[in-house]
Design an enzyme around this catalytic site. Structure first.
Site, short mmCIF file in Angstrom:
data_model
loop_
_atom_site.label_atom_id
_atom_site.label_comp_id
_atom_site.label_asym_id
_atom_site.label_seq_id
_atom_site.Cartn_x
_atom_site.Cartn_y
_atom_site.Cartn_z
N ARG A 83 3.19 2.53 10.25
CA ARG A 83 2.61 2.94 11.22
C ARG A 83 3.52 3.78 12.27
NH1 ARG A 83 -2.07 -1.24 13.22
NH2 ARG A 83 -2.85 -1.43 11.30
N HIS A 86 9.71 -3.79 3.27
CA HIS A 86 8.66 -3.82 2.01
C HIS A 86 10.02 -4.32 1.21
CE1 HIS A 86 5.81 -1.15 3.42
NE2 HIS A 86 5.02 -2.07 3.05
N MET A 109 0.92 -1.18 -0.04
CA MET A 109 0.25 -0.08 -0.01
C MET A 109 0.78 1.36 -0.15
SD MET A 109 -3.27 -0.88 2.06
CE MET A 109 -2.92 -0.46 3.60
O1 PAF Z 1 -0.13 -5.64 3.57
C1 PAF Z 1 -0.55 -4.78 3.21
O2 PAF Z 1 0.18 -3.70 2.95
C2 PAF Z 1 -1.82 -4.96 2.56
O3 PAF Z 1 -2.75 -5.47 3.38
C3 PAF Z 1 -1.72 -5.72 1.12
C4 PAF Z 1 -1.31 -7.05 1.25
C5 PAF Z 1 -1.05 -4.89 0.34
C6 PAF Z 1 -3.28 -5.71 0.66
O4 PAF Z 1 -3.68 -4.17 0.38
#
Ligand code: PAF
Length: 276
Positions: A186, A37, A30
């Site tokens: 967050r 990430h 997101m």
């Molecule tokens: O973990 C996240 O960032 C979200 O829940 C995902 C898997 C991209 C789905 O919107």
């Protein structure tokens, strides 16, 4: 690095990657990217074309959760993805993901019940629905999800198994700050003082795991962990010992079991989990 914002652009870009790489990996995000990430991108095997998606999914936010407050930094995210070797970024808008007339959602029971499922009604319905759509759009051979959101990972695995989706789910270990705090979008909302106390969540989980290894029964070990968090000013939503795949509570550790926790510091809800 290719960018796609429409389904035809995505189709062409995926075809171009498929002509160069034997496998395609999807890293759904997101945005508001951090090293956690980027570790998902690094988890893909070397001969893989890597597609990252950035989509702030309205369906997984509850009415009391502030979707508009979710951090967005497309330019910064694209720079990070490029630096991490991403080949294609998929940036759909809401109308592309949920076009007019759209009438299908995915409801996972089992691992989606309890814990985050109770705390955030509809959340996993939103997650499963968008992940299934991303799989349909990108058609990856594998998809990487962080263990940080352990329950989400189990929900996605269950959905893929139940619907026989042809995608391998790769779970990637949680990336932590040097003081143990699990990386999360967050964390940026914590004040400096709260940030100083936040690693106590991981500390409490470690403390419970150590007690369990030393033979303390689960009940008292979990009570001590919750007390340690209260002492640091956390409001504890749950700190439990669960079966790793189904998330059902366990009376004692077993192979694959997990300690999971959600606790609020100030207004910020932090999640963490470790093996037990
Ligand atoms: O973990 C996240 O960032 C979200 O829940 C995902 C898997 C991209 C789905 O919107």
């Amino acid at each position: 690095m290719l960018l796609a914002r429409t389904l035809p652009e995505l189709r062409d870009a995926c075809a171009a990657l498929r002509s160069r790489y034997p496998l395609l990996a999807l890293v759904p995000t997101m945005g508001a990217l951090h090293d956690g990430h980027l570790a998902l991108l690094r988890a893909a095997p070397p001969v893989t074309g890597i597609v990252a998606s950035i989509f702030v999914n309205p369906l997984q936010f509850g009415p009391s959760e502030d979707l508009s407050r979710y951090p967005r930094d497309e330019a910064g995210d694209l720079a990070k993805l490029k630096g991490a070797g991403c080949h294609l970024v998929w940036l759909p808008d809401v109308a592309t993901m949920y076009p007019p007339g759209d009438a299908t959602a995915i409801e996972v029971r089992g691992p989606a019940e309890r814990w985050e499922g109770d705390a955030r009604p509809g959340h996993f319905r939103g997650v499963a629905t968008v992940v299934a759509r991303l799989f349909g759009q990108v058609r990856p051979d594998l998809a990487c999800f962080g263990e940080k959101d352990w329950q989400q990972l189990q929900v996605v695995r269950r959905m893929v198994a139940d619907l026989l989706l042809p995608v391998e789910i790769v779970g990637v270990p949680t990336v932590r700050e040097p003081d143990g705090l699990a990386m999360s979008s967050r964390n940026r909302f914590l004040s400096a003082e709260e940030r100083g106390r936040a690693p106590a969540l991981h500390g409490a989980l470690r403390g419970v795991a150590d007690r369990l290894s030393a033979g303390t029964p689960a009940g008292p070990a979990l009570t001590a962990g919750r007390a340690a968090l209260f002492a640091k000013g956390f409001d504890v939503d749950y700190l439990e010992l669960v079966e790793g795949e189904t998330l059902t509570p366990l009376p004692a550790p077993e192979t694959g079991s997990r300690l999971i926790a959600a606790a609020r510091l100030g207004g910020i809800r932090l999640l963490d989990n470790i093996a037990a």
